[in-house]
Motif scaffolding. Sequence first.
Motif, PDB file in Angstrom:
ATOM      1  N   ARG A 175       0.842  -1.209   0.000  1.00 21.30           N
ATOM      2  CA  ARG A 175       0.000   0.000   0.000  1.00 21.30           C
ATOM      3  C   ARG A 175       0.876   1.259   0.000  1.00 21.30           C
ATOM      4  O   ARG A 175       0.577   2.236  -0.701  1.00 21.30           O
ATOM      5  CB  ARG A 175      -0.936   0.015   1.199  1.00 21.30           C
ATOM      6  CG  ARG A 175      -1.858   1.227   1.211  1.00 21.30           C
ATOM      7  CD  ARG A 175      -2.859   1.193   2.348  1.00 21.30           C
ATOM      8  NE  ARG A 175      -3.812   0.125   2.211  1.00 21.30           N
ATOM      9  CZ  ARG A 175      -4.956   0.218   1.539  1.00 21.30           C
ATOM     10  NH1 ARG A 175      -5.265   1.346   0.922  1.00 21.30           N
ATOM     11  NH2 ARG A 175      -5.785  -0.798   1.480  1.00 21.30           N
ATOM     12  N   ALA A 176       1.948   1.251   0.751  1.00 21.47           N
ATOM     13  CA  ALA A 176       2.848   2.408   0.774  1.00 21.47           C
ATOM     14  C   ALA A 176       3.439   2.651  -0.615  1.00 21.47           C
ATOM     15  O   ALA A 176       3.559   3.806  -1.051  1.00 21.47           O
ATOM     16  CB  ALA A 176       3.959   2.192   1.801  1.00 21.47           C
ATOM     17  N   HIS A 177       3.779   1.577  -1.311  1.00 16.87           N
ATOM     18  CA  HIS A 177       4.315   1.717  -2.666  1.00 16.87           C
ATOM     19  C   HIS A 177       3.260   2.307  -3.598  1.00 16.87           C
ATOM     20  O   HIS A 177       3.563   3.197  -4.398  1.00 16.87           O
ATOM     21  CB  HIS A 177       4.789   0.352  -3.195  1.00 16.87           C
ATOM     22  CG  HIS A 177       5.245   0.405  -4.620  1.00 16.87           C
ATOM     23  ND1 HIS A 177       6.394   1.057  -5.010  1.00 16.87           N
ATOM     24  CD2 HIS A 177       4.689  -0.101  -5.744  1.00 16.87           C
ATOM     25  CE1 HIS A 177       6.524   0.950  -6.323  1.00 16.87           C
ATOM     26  NE2 HIS A 177       5.500   0.244  -6.805  1.00 16.87           N
ATOM     27  N   VAL A 178       2.037   1.838  -3.494  1.00 19.54           N
ATOM     28  CA  VAL A 178       0.949   2.368  -4.328  1.00 19.54           C
ATOM     29  C   VAL A 178       0.794   3.872  -4.086  1.00 19.54           C
ATOM     30  O   VAL A 178       0.702   4.661  -5.033  1.00 19.54           O
ATOM     31  CB  VAL A 178      -0.378   1.635  -4.036  1.00 19.54           C
ATOM     32  CG1 VAL A 178      -1.545   2.337  -4.695  1.00 19.54           C
ATOM     33  CG2 VAL A 178      -0.298   0.192  -4.477  1.00 19.54           C
ATOM     34  N   LEU A 179       0.772   4.282  -2.835  1.00 24.29           N
ATOM     35  CA  LEU A 179       0.592   5.694  -2.506  1.00 24.29           C
ATOM     36  C   LEU A 179       1.760   6.550  -2.994  1.00 24.29           C
ATOM     37  O   LEU A 179       1.570   7.669  -3.458  1.00 24.29           O
ATOM     38  CB  LEU A 179       0.401   5.865  -1.005  1.00 24.29           C
ATOM     39  CG  LEU A 179      -0.883   5.239  -0.443  1.00 24.29           C
ATOM     40  CD1 LEU A 179      -0.877   5.309   1.079  1.00 24.29           C
ATOM     41  CD2 LEU A 179      -2.110   5.899  -1.026  1.00 24.29           C
ATOM     42  N   ALA A 180       2.985   6.021  -2.911  1.00 23.73           N
ATOM     43  CA  ALA A 180       4.170   6.781  -3.318  1.00 23.73           C
ATOM     44  C   ALA A 180       4.361   6.808  -4.829  1.00 23.73           C
ATOM     45  O   ALA A 180       4.823   7.805  -5.381  1.00 23.73           O
ATOM     46  CB  ALA A 180       5.407   6.205  -2.644  1.00 23.73           C
TER      47      ALA A 180
END
Length: 50
Positions: free
Chosen positions: A20-25
């Motif tokens: 999820r952090a990768h998606v947001l970044a």
Amino acid sequence: MCRTCGKVGCCDSSPMRHARAHVLASGHPIVRSLEPGEDWSWCYVDEAYL
């Protein structure tokens, strides 16, 4: 695993939620499972399995 760039991150059921952090970044919305025997993808934009 990110279906756009191949980055591997843990899922939302893991404490750090790296996918999820990768998606947001990155803005890369679709990930797929790397677990043996699993053949699914998830879209974070639509919140749906593909």
